[in-house]
Design an enzyme around this catalytic site. Sequence first.
Site, PDB file in Angstrom:
ATOM      1  N   HIS A   1      -1.916 -12.280  -8.206  1.00 51.84           N
ATOM      2  CA  HIS A   1      -2.015 -11.264  -9.096  1.00 51.84           C
ATOM      3  C   HIS A   1      -0.774 -11.098 -10.041  1.00 51.84           C
ATOM      4  O   HIS A   1      -0.753 -10.443 -11.310  1.00 51.84           O
ATOM      5  CB  HIS A   1      -1.385  -9.787  -8.292  1.00 51.84           C
ATOM      6  CG  HIS A   1      -2.343  -9.478  -7.244  1.00 51.84           C
ATOM      7  ND1 HIS A   1      -2.184 -10.034  -6.114  1.00 51.84           N
ATOM      8  CD2 HIS A   1      -3.385  -8.863  -7.231  1.00 51.84           C
ATOM      9  CE1 HIS A   1      -3.261  -9.533  -5.222  1.00 51.84           C
ATOM     10  NE2 HIS A   1      -3.922  -8.683  -5.714  1.00 51.84           N
TER      11      HIS A   1
ATOM     12  N   LYS B   1       0.799  -1.181  -0.023  1.00 51.30           N
ATOM     13  CA  LYS B   1       0.070  -0.043   0.087  1.00 51.30           C
ATOM     14  C   LYS B   1       0.889   1.362   0.075  1.00 51.30           C
ATOM     15  O   LYS B   1       1.775   1.300   0.681  1.00 51.30           O
ATOM     16  CB  LYS B   1      -1.027   0.082   1.217  1.00 51.30           C
ATOM     17  CG  LYS B   1      -1.670  -1.044   1.381  1.00 51.30           C
ATOM     18  CD  LYS B   1      -3.149  -1.041   0.352  1.00 51.30           C
ATOM     19  CE  LYS B   1      -4.085  -2.055   0.486  1.00 51.30           C
ATOM     20  NZ  LYS B   1      -4.972  -2.196  -0.549  1.00 51.30           N
TER      21      LYS B   1
ATOM     22  N   HIS C   1     -10.116 -12.016   5.980  1.00 54.18           N
ATOM     23  CA  HIS C   1      -8.833 -12.148   5.127  1.00 54.18           C
ATOM     24  C   HIS C   1      -8.161 -10.807   5.034  1.00 54.18           C
ATOM     25  O   HIS C   1      -8.912  -9.617   5.062  1.00 54.18           O
ATOM     26  CB  HIS C   1      -9.495 -12.426   3.693  1.00 54.18           C
ATOM     27  CG  HIS C   1      -8.333 -12.069   2.604  1.00 54.18           C
ATOM     28  ND1 HIS C   1      -7.159 -13.144   2.747  1.00 54.18           N
ATOM     29  CD2 HIS C   1      -8.464 -11.559   1.700  1.00 54.18           C
ATOM     30  CE1 HIS C   1      -6.500 -12.770   1.559  1.00 54.18           C
ATOM     31  NE2 HIS C   1      -7.003 -11.819   1.024  1.00 54.18           N
TER      32      HIS C   1
ATOM     33  N   ARG D   1      -5.576  -2.390 -12.435  1.00 57.99           N
ATOM     34  CA  ARG D   1      -6.810  -2.608 -11.611  1.00 57.99           C
ATOM     35  C   ARG D   1      -7.325  -1.150 -11.126  1.00 57.99           C
ATOM     36  O   ARG D   1      -6.434  -0.525 -10.734  1.00 57.99           O
ATOM     37  CB  ARG D   1      -6.177  -3.548 -10.504  1.00 57.99           C
ATOM     38  CG  ARG D   1      -7.198  -3.598  -9.367  1.00 57.99           C
ATOM     39  CD  ARG D   1      -7.976  -4.748  -9.690  1.00 57.99           C
ATOM     40  NE  ARG D   1      -8.668  -4.950  -8.119  1.00 57.99           N
ATOM     41  CZ  ARG D   1     -10.026  -5.146  -8.284  1.00 57.99           C
ATOM     42  NH1 ARG D   1     -10.760  -5.175  -9.193  1.00 57.99           N
ATOM     43  NH2 ARG D   1     -10.513  -5.338  -7.064  1.00 57.99           N
TER      44      ARG D   1
ATOM     45  N   GLU E   1      -4.192  -0.222   6.174  1.00 58.19           N
ATOM     46  CA  GLU E   1      -4.090   0.779   5.172  1.00 58.19           C
ATOM     47  C   GLU E   1      -4.773   2.142   5.882  1.00 58.19           C
ATOM     48  O   GLU E   1      -4.441   3.133   5.569  1.00 58.19           O
ATOM     49  CB  GLU E   1      -4.458   0.738   4.010  1.00 58.19           C
ATOM     50  CG  GLU E   1      -6.040   0.851   3.839  1.00 58.19           C
ATOM     51  CD  GLU E   1      -6.457   0.373   2.224  1.00 58.19           C
ATOM     52  OE1 GLU E   1      -7.526   0.859   1.809  1.00 58.19           O
ATOM     53  OE2 GLU E   1      -5.921  -0.685   1.773  1.00 58.19           O
TER      54      GLU E   1
ATOM     55  N   GLU F   1     -19.074 -15.363  -6.198  1.00 57.37           N
ATOM     56  CA  GLU F   1     -19.667 -14.032  -6.252  1.00 57.37           C
ATOM     57  C   GLU F   1     -19.631 -13.463  -7.726  1.00 57.37           C
ATOM     58  O   GLU F   1     -19.314 -12.311  -7.886  1.00 57.37           O
ATOM     59  CB  GLU F   1     -18.239 -13.076  -5.605  1.00 57.37           C
ATOM     60  CG  GLU F   1     -17.866 -13.569  -4.042  1.00 57.37           C
ATOM     61  CD  GLU F   1     -16.814 -12.757  -3.251  1.00 57.37           C
ATOM     62  OE1 GLU F   1     -16.502 -11.435  -3.677  1.00 57.37           O
ATOM     63  OE2 GLU F   1     -16.442 -13.185  -2.558  1.00 57.37           O
TER      64      GLU F   1
ATOM     65  N   TRP G   1     -12.508   1.664   1.597  1.00 55.71           N
ATOM     66  CA  TRP G   1     -12.587   1.685   0.071  1.00 55.71           C
ATOM     67  C   TRP G   1     -13.833   2.323  -0.525  1.00 55.71           C
ATOM     68  O   TRP G   1     -14.353   2.157  -1.598  1.00 55.71           O
ATOM     69  CB  TRP G   1     -12.685   0.097  -0.451  1.00 55.71           C
ATOM     70  CG  TRP G   1     -11.246  -0.529  -0.057  1.00 55.71           C
ATOM     71  CD1 TRP G   1     -10.237   0.126   0.555  1.00 55.71           C
ATOM     72  CD2 TRP G   1     -10.566  -1.888  -0.321  1.00 55.71           C
ATOM     73  NE1 TRP G   1      -8.987  -0.877   0.426  1.00 55.71           N
ATOM     74  CE2 TRP G   1      -9.524  -1.852   0.014  1.00 55.71           C
ATOM     75  CE3 TRP G   1     -11.511  -2.854  -0.921  1.00 55.71           C
ATOM     76  CZ2 TRP G   1      -8.833  -3.293  -0.222  1.00 55.71           C
ATOM     77  CZ3 TRP G   1     -10.854  -4.146  -0.917  1.00 55.71           C
ATOM     78  CH2 TRP G   1      -9.308  -4.194  -0.624  1.00 55.71           C
TER      79      TRP G   1
ATOM     80  N   ILE H   1     -10.365 -17.523  -1.268  1.00 55.87           N
ATOM     81  CA  ILE H   1     -10.429 -16.513  -0.618  1.00 55.87           C
ATOM     82  C   ILE H   1     -11.849 -15.827  -0.792  1.00 55.87           C
ATOM     83  O   ILE H   1     -12.448 -15.214  -0.066  1.00 55.87           O
ATOM     84  CB  ILE H   1      -9.602 -15.343  -0.912  1.00 55.87           C
ATOM     85  CG1 ILE H   1      -8.106 -15.934  -0.498  1.00 55.87           C
ATOM     86  CG2 ILE H   1      -9.613 -14.020  -0.239  1.00 55.87           C
ATOM     87  CD1 ILE H   1      -8.126 -16.538   0.588  1.00 55.87           C
TER      88      ILE H   1
ATOM     89  N   CYS I   1      -4.687  -8.696   2.991  1.00 50.45           N
ATOM     90  CA  CYS I   1      -3.839  -8.887   1.860  1.00 50.45           C
ATOM     91  C   CYS I   1      -3.046  -7.629   1.555  1.00 50.45           C
ATOM     92  O   CYS I   1      -3.381  -6.393   2.086  1.00 50.45           O
ATOM     93  CB  CYS I   1      -4.443  -8.932   0.449  1.00 50.45           C
ATOM     94  SG  CYS I   1      -5.895  -7.881   0.033  1.00 50.45           S
TER      95      CYS I   1
END
EC number: 2.1.1.14
Length: 774
Positions: free
Chosen positions: A709, A123, A656, A530, A620, A499, A576, A446, A658
């Site tokens: 990724h 981040k 989770h 992204r 973050e 999802e 977010w 995940i 990341c």
Amino acid sequence: MTTESKTKTVTHILGYPRVGAQRELKFAQEKYWRGEIEQKELLAVGSELRQRHWKDQSASGLDFVTAGDFAWYDHVLTTSLLLGHVPARHNNGFPDLDTLFKVGRGQSQNSCGCGEAASDMTKWFNTNYHYIVPEFSKNDKFNVSWSQLFDEIAEAQKQGHNVKPVLLGPLSYLWLGKEVNDEEVEQGFDRLSLLPRLLTAYQAIFSKLSALGVEWVQIDEPILALELPKAWADSFKLAYQVIQSDVKLLLTTYFDGVEHHLDKITKLAVNGLHIDVSAAPDQLDAIVSALPKEWVLSVGAVNGRNVWRADLERLHERLQPVKEALGDKLWIASSCSLLHSPVDLDQETELSKETLQWFAFAKQKLREVTLLADALDGNQNAILACHQYSQPLRERESAEHINKPAVQQRLAAITPALAERAEAYSVRAQHQAEKLGLPLLPTTTIGSFPQTSDIRQQRSAYRTGKLNEQDYVTAMKGHIADAVERQERLDLDVLVHGEAERNDMVEYFAENLNGFQATRFGWVQSYGSRCVKPAIVVADIEREAPITVSWTQYAQSLTTKQMKGMLTGPVTILGWTFPREDITRKEIAQQLALVLRDEVSDLQQAGINIIQIDEPAIREGLPIKKSDQKAYLDWAVEAFKISAASAKSETQIHTHMCYSEFNEIIESVAALDADVITIETSRSNMELLKAFEDFNYPNEIGPGVYDIHSPNIPSQEWIVDLIETAAARVPVERLWVNPDCGLKTRNWKETEAALENMVKAAKALRKKWQSNAA
């Protein structure tokens, strides 16, 4: 009455979004990576975007256009190539655009069956932007070998623009990287020792900038907002003595205040300072008082990280005394790069007239900067325009549909007991083992699976009314059934529904909760190609009905294996989205926690025994000053626990995370009291697990065993090695096996190949360790 000033306030921004109003860069990048277009076509898209963005800046009346903010993947990675600093595994001696992409994305397996791993990604301070982490070794050399910065300056100058380049400063560049050779570190190597060599490269850069006729350079040193170790803080003086030249330097800081380093900053060989008064308004007076009289002060007044319209009336009132004190030494700017804002509000044709008046995206913020500067210069029309521009914000302050009594009552009823589960983890683990019957090294994913073109088209058709609800539900159930069948075939132990119905893990919840405003084109870059489209929190948050239950319940009906319910946690939804600015972030998190708590209860009642509450954004959100972090972590942990505490003891709560560094927050991670935590670890070769080992983390852990990724498909042997590395740090009976993150952005072919190897690796070690135990 303000009289018109004879000294003009200079205007600029710190950077502009790269992706394009319609994500043109993203689509061109991905076509290039798939081999569908030539490099010259990709380069043409970049050039067209830069010229459009410079034109927008110039047309708004800014005194400078900013160059050097464009990046093909990430601006830190661009800086690495500028400095000729490329990891040896990717360095063929002639770094080019493909080299850059290999460092950022990894290199796919070639004819020899081998691939090269991407560099770490993490981040960018406390934002949702990611950068590629520079890798440092003691013998590193730096040389200016990548001409992108100079080419783009010349490109802008050719268009007739007054150009101010932006360059990441040497200390921040070193700080943002990491030492990669453990043996060198053990022998005392510190990346700060590379500074003298690095400064030689910066001298060469400034020589080239001078030759291009550049007057001012914005040199970004965002680490000055941190509470730096003494050795790093002391290094600034020498560094800026060495790199000073006939090019003027605007030392640029953002994301927090820098008054704690003011004594050092004012002694640097620079010509001006930029501060972020949106993030840290209280620093302004101290800095104005201490500013060397020959310096300019660039005040970052327009918030580059949110979508709310600037309150130009109040900003004018606050900054008028500063203008009187500094005269033509005052510059007005965005607080930080507008990279963190969507591009253009004018595209949002579906928003109501009332809502439109609340917001400003990057293009609109350009005009906010110039209008505020004109008002500070005493332009009466501009002063009146600032007053009128702020009126919708005044009207909103008293709007009854923003603050809802029912939500306020629930907030007032929050007690410490509301955040605690009924029994301790040690007791819950026994209940869960009996209920779930999972094997050693249980395998799972995940949450998300590949979002195929069919899925995206069907969601789009439903959103635009071309597909009715019944047909949409049938289509989504088909994708769910397909995902379940594939997982059964792979023999994963704990399944997910995939999802298919979710465009984005946060946007989906925002669309199904009251209090959010979605946009159509509010895209911002997260990393590489992204992009994410954050919703906007506009009012108190409520849930009218269950959101995920029907989809998850349907998926569970298709299998006898355990199906995970998938929720996005309160801190991540907050982190977010674009938050309200009229209430605290803590209060927004509590509102979200309460609605998610209700969703957990409903999933549990529907027979779902495992529920994942994702919190990838928890780190973050940390304030970048350590002294401010405890207060944030206290309310962030409380919000998660409120969400999860309605779960019964036999219901297993997963979370989770990341791209997180856990050392500094491991106590808070443990305090979440999730039964299982899954984390990103494959890029760092499990080094993140050291924090859990040192802390003796008591609950279950799923360290990611492959990097989703990267297009690389991990071999079974690679995954076995990672699991064995993890097992040396975490008791095997508490280990899970899973990818680093969701699989939404991958295709099915590579997803199934990787998961097949993952399951085989887990089964092989399961058999081996169970045999040894016997």
